[in-house]
Structure formats: structure tokens, C-alpha cells
Design an enzyme around this catalytic site. Sequence first.
Site, mmCIF file in Angstrom:
data_model
loop_
_atom_site.group_PDB
_atom_site.id
_atom_site.type_symbol
_atom_site.label_atom_id
_atom_site.label_comp_id
_atom_site.label_asym_id
_atom_site.label_seq_id
_atom_site.Cartn_x
_atom_site.Cartn_y
_atom_site.Cartn_z
ATOM 1 N N HIS B 268 44.473 27.458 -28.129
ATOM 2 C CA HIS B 268 45.533 27.822 -27.130
ATOM 3 C C HIS B 268 45.333 29.541 -26.852
ATOM 4 O O HIS B 268 45.186 29.836 -25.641
ATOM 5 C CB HIS B 268 46.764 27.776 -27.766
ATOM 6 C CG HIS B 268 48.066 28.278 -26.929
ATOM 7 N ND1 HIS B 268 48.811 27.243 -26.162
ATOM 8 C CD2 HIS B 268 48.623 29.402 -26.625
ATOM 9 C CE1 HIS B 268 49.737 28.079 -25.517
ATOM 10 N NE2 HIS B 268 49.427 29.332 -25.884
ATOM 11 N N GLU B 269 45.308 30.328 -28.199
ATOM 12 C CA GLU B 269 45.283 31.528 -27.749
ATOM 13 C C GLU B 269 43.923 32.061 -27.128
ATOM 14 O O GLU B 269 43.990 32.996 -26.268
ATOM 15 C CB GLU B 269 45.515 32.528 -29.058
ATOM 16 C CG GLU B 269 46.709 32.170 -29.617
ATOM 17 C CD GLU B 269 47.877 32.463 -28.772
ATOM 18 O OE1 GLU B 269 47.988 33.286 -27.813
ATOM 19 O OE2 GLU B 269 49.004 31.792 -29.128
ATOM 20 N N HIS B 272 44.384 32.043 -23.725
ATOM 21 C CA HIS B 272 44.741 33.245 -22.951
ATOM 22 C C HIS B 272 43.734 34.404 -22.886
ATOM 23 O O HIS B 272 43.322 35.077 -22.308
ATOM 24 C CB HIS B 272 45.808 33.672 -23.890
ATOM 25 C CG HIS B 272 47.194 33.072 -23.559
ATOM 26 N ND1 HIS B 272 47.818 32.916 -22.334
ATOM 27 C CD2 HIS B 272 47.962 32.307 -24.523
ATOM 28 C CE1 HIS B 272 48.964 32.182 -22.670
ATOM 29 N NE2 HIS B 272 49.237 31.650 -23.820
ATOM 30 N N GLU B 298 49.460 30.509 -19.143
ATOM 31 C CA GLU B 298 49.585 29.218 -19.693
ATOM 32 C C GLU B 298 48.826 27.957 -19.427
ATOM 33 O O GLU B 298 48.606 27.239 -19.961
ATOM 34 C CB GLU B 298 51.174 28.906 -19.867
ATOM 35 C CG GLU B 298 52.128 29.840 -20.907
ATOM 36 C CD GLU B 298 51.683 29.439 -22.474
ATOM 37 O OE1 GLU B 298 51.646 30.515 -22.997
ATOM 38 O OE2 GLU B 298 51.823 28.305 -22.629
#
Lengths: 325, 325
Positions: B268-269, B272, B298
Site C-alpha cells: 500500500h505505502e 503512495h 489512494e
Amino acid sequence: MAGSTDVAKVYERFISLVREVHWLNRISDLLSWDQQVMMPPKGVSARSEQYAVLSGLAHDRLAGNEMADLLAHLEAHSDELDEDQRVNVREVRRSHDRARKVPRELIQEIVTTEGLSQKHWLEAKQKDDFSIFAPWLEKMVALKRRVADAIGYEKTPYDPLLDEFEPHTTSEEVAGVLEGLKPALVELVRRIESSSIRPRREILERSFPIAKQEEFGAWIVRLMGFDFEAGRIDRSPHPFCSGANGDVRITTRYKEDYIPASLFGLMHETGHGLYDQGLDPKHEGTPRGFTVSLGVHESQSRLWENLVGRSMHFWRFAFPFLQAF
Amino acid sequence: MAGSTDVAKVYERFISLVREVHWLNRISDLLSWDQQVMMPPKGVSARSEQYAVLSGLAHDRLAGNEMADLLAHLEAHSDELDEDQRVNVREVRRSHDRARKVPRELIQEIVTTEGLSQKHWLEAKQKDDFSIFAPWLEKMVALKRRVADAIGYEKTPYDPLLDEFEPHTTSEEVAGVLEGLKPALVELVRRIESSSIRPRREILERSFPIAKQEEFGAWIVRLMGFDFEAGRIDRSPHPFCSGANGDVRITTRYKEDYIPASLFGLMHETGHGLYDQGLDPKHEGTPRGFTVSLGVHESQSRLWENLVGRSMHFWRFAFPFLQAF
């Protein structure tokens, strides 16, 4: 009464500017810690921009006309200030007069050049090739000469630069101290060289796993009184200590076959760190609550590194523990 | 011609202020990364002072009269600006109008409260006791309500707050999107609950040494295209990503018996992080070169976490490697 209230208000505004300068400088220190310990290589140009912004803003506050007015007002009413307040006025006056003479752009050029030169210094060190760093060093010397010229000096450009680290001290005084030490030191070296006693150094170069060096080092640092709730140890290419009060960062580097590199580095920096953790939090953010001079700082780091760390008494105590680690 | 030179100069000054604001904000981000990843506990009060100084200075520049004059001048001559320049004027106008309505002291109170509440959040999490964090959350909600009141709103105080993360979006629009999804989601959950098929979850809860999770995670992150010369992975109590361009910091946390915690957090990160590393360096320091909105951000993180990371295709590829680690 009316006068006192007025002075109290002026002092309050003065201190709020002084504290802004303090925090901007501490933030720069942390960015520098991060650059040396954590930052990925491609972060270097953004970091230099950040140094420029912070140093420019700190300079505006310290050297600006508002500070000049506040200082003049407080000096004219210094009999209404207590001793701590007079210390702050006196020390900020020193920094203000100095900062006023140095152009904002020159300060910014110095901090960005420092930021950019770091990686060249590191590359030169890793490749053992001074020519990589030489042009950056030349650039820094030229910039520092411009600072010296801007501030002005009587005898040597080093004086106004020395003053930044050791206030009120001149090259001549330092030379006097060093000249006084020279005869005895030369004699000492001569006697060591001509002595038939040769200490065995193998123990220093024994292989010692880095993870164990780290554990033993942290154990010594804790014994020395360093508060790990208010600081931490990390690795960097060259040991240093930065921060103050509740957040002191010390670093060292490790060589598997030379424990003195990490250990005496750590003890030295912990000496600095203990001084920094011992600053009076009541005066945090003002000169009254900050480092006096590099000399006083080094008196603490060298006390621990050399008088304690390199003493027979210390090793009679510590060696059995080192063996057990 | 004289007009154009004038506008060019005004734009130059405008961008130098905009970039100062940008760097002050990025420095705050780094201080926050440091607080969550590195900082010793007793550093918290100094750190809060630092947030206050940085946010105050950023506010002065963004909301000040100089910025108001520069914006007015540039808007009056927008036909002399190129498209990128017009984007910057438009976006800074948005932030400026917003910032002008919010008192400097309120912004500073928010960032210092955030800084101080962090350790209470952590303690609450560690002790699984919400009551420790509750008063701080209440404080933050009250402060954010004051921001909403200062900016003003038509329907709900959440609108001006949402606007900060997702420009031009209202609660009503978001509610519409979520309401549209609701029937299908409720039906999906109902079908899962009433299904006789029960997936075996043991594999997720198998013991997996944390050091190996770290290695495997870094291997996946590298495969995803994250540039470790321009970023790093660390641990923090809750995963996050901060930074931009050449210095992106991603974090995750590890549970020995639940690899999804670290791995999907990392993926997830990294989503980003890839967005941040992909920002156009030519426009660094300006809105044109920075994040568009949290929603767009997101879209990248969830693409990688959910559509890639939780897909059968990904695991057909990755599982043999995971087994070999």
C-alpha cells in the site's frame, strides 16, 4: 511600573524571536543528522533547499530591524532585567551584530554547499581519494573567507570564524596555549620513540563482531549516564553528537577488527550528549539554556574519551565485562 | 514587452514564496516521520515547538499580504502566463484564500496538539485502551471544528475539512458514491456469510520470522519499482508514506504470526511512494509538481495493495519466492 510592564512585553517579544531562531537552527541540526544517518542519496538536493530556507528565515529574525530595535530597547532598560535575561540580551547582541554583517545569500550559499559537499566527502573517504573532495573544500574555504571579510578582523581571517565556536577567543591566544604545550609534548614523543618498551597492540585489533560492539557500546553509554529516553545512538560515517535537552542524537562507526573506532567515538560523543542532556530545560530555546562554546563542549567529550576511556582504572573495571559480551 | 518582464519578475517572487512554503511543509513532514520512526520519547515537547514554528512561518508566507498582492497581479495578467504557471496561480489562490481565514495561532495549536497527542495514541494502541487517547481526539475534533467555522460552510463542517484532502469535493458527493456502492456490498457480504465455502486462513497466521518478512517485503517493494536510492523503508506503529521526489519514506509494522500486516502495509505505502517518486522534478516545490489529492494518491496505493497484492495472479508468481525466503 508602566516602564516595567513595557520592558516585560518587549522582552517577551524578543524571546519569542530568539526561540524561533533557536528552533530553526535545531531543525537544521536534525536535518543534518538525518542526512548523515538516514537520508537516501537522491534526497541531497531537496535537503540543500531546506537548509537554505531555514537558514534564511533564521537570519531574517536574528539580523533584522525588529531584533535591532528590541535589543536597543532592552539594553537601554537593562537595570529592569534579571541576570538570566541580561545574559540572553548580551549573547543575542553578539550573534545579531555578527549576523547583520553577513549577507543572507552568503549564509544560504554556505549551508547549501555544505549539504551538497557531504556526499563528495563521503565518496572521497570511501575511495580514499582526496581529489574528489578537494574542490568542495576549496569552495567552502572561499565562502568562509567571505564571511570573515564581511565581519572584519584585525589580524587574521580565522579570528572572526573562531569566534563563532569559541566566543571572545583569538588565534593568538590559542597559539599561545598550544605553543606552551609544545615543548613538553615534543619531549614526550621523543621519549616514547626512544624507549625500548613497545606496548602490544594486538588486543586493539582483535576481531570483535559489530553487533557485540554495538551492545557493549550501548552498555557503556548507559553506565555513563546517558538517558536513552532522551536520545539515541546510530551509525554514521564519522561520529558526531547533535540535538539538546530531551532529544540528543549520538553516532559512531564500527570496524570489526578495531573496537577503539566505535568505542572511543561513542564515549567522546556521549560526553557531548551528557552535556546536552544536562542543559537547563527552564531556559530551553535561549542562549542562557544552550551550549556555551565548543571548548566547553570538548572539555566534556575528551574528559570521557581520554581521561576515563583510555585510563587503566576504567579498563580494570570494564575489561571483564567486554570479555563476557 | 515591459509588461511581460514585470509579470515574469512578479511570478519569480511568487514562486520563491511558494517554494518556501513547500519546503517548510516538507520539513514538517520529515519531523513527523522522525517522530514516528526515530525520535526518543522525551523529544516530544521540543518537536511540538518545532512544528509550531514551521507552520507559523508557512502560514505567514501563504496567507500574507505579499502573497495576496502577487496573486492579484498574476491573475490580472494571466494571459501572459503559460499553462503550468496558471495551474500554480490557481492552486495557490485556493490555499491562500483558505489559509487567510484560519488564524495562525489556530494552525499552530493544531500542529502542536497533533505532535503531543501522538504518544498518547501510541500508548492507547499498545495498552488497547481508547480512554487514553479519547481526550486528545476530542481536543483535535474541537480544533478542527474551529477551522471549519473559520473557513465557513453551507451544509456541514466536514466540507471545508474534506476540501483540504480532496479539493472541490463535498460530503454529499462522497455520500452519493458510497450509497451507490452500498447495495452491492451488502449483498456481497450476505452471500459470503451464507456461503458454505470457508477459506482456510492458517497460511496467513503461520509464523514467519520478522527479519525474513523484512527481506521479502523489500524484495517485493523493489520489484514494484520503488527506487531505494530515492527512498527507504522503516518501521513505525502504523504504516505511512511521506516525502516526495528524491526522498520518499515508507514504513510498515511486523507481526511474527501475521505476514499480511507488514506485507500489504508495505505494498500500500509503496503505491503512495511510487506516485511520490514519479512527481515531475522540473516542477518540484510548486503545486504543479506535487500531489493532486488524497483520492488520487489512494488510487495508487489501493491498486497495488488490493488489485495486485490480493490477486491470485500475484500470488501464483510470488508464493514460490516467499517459500524460498
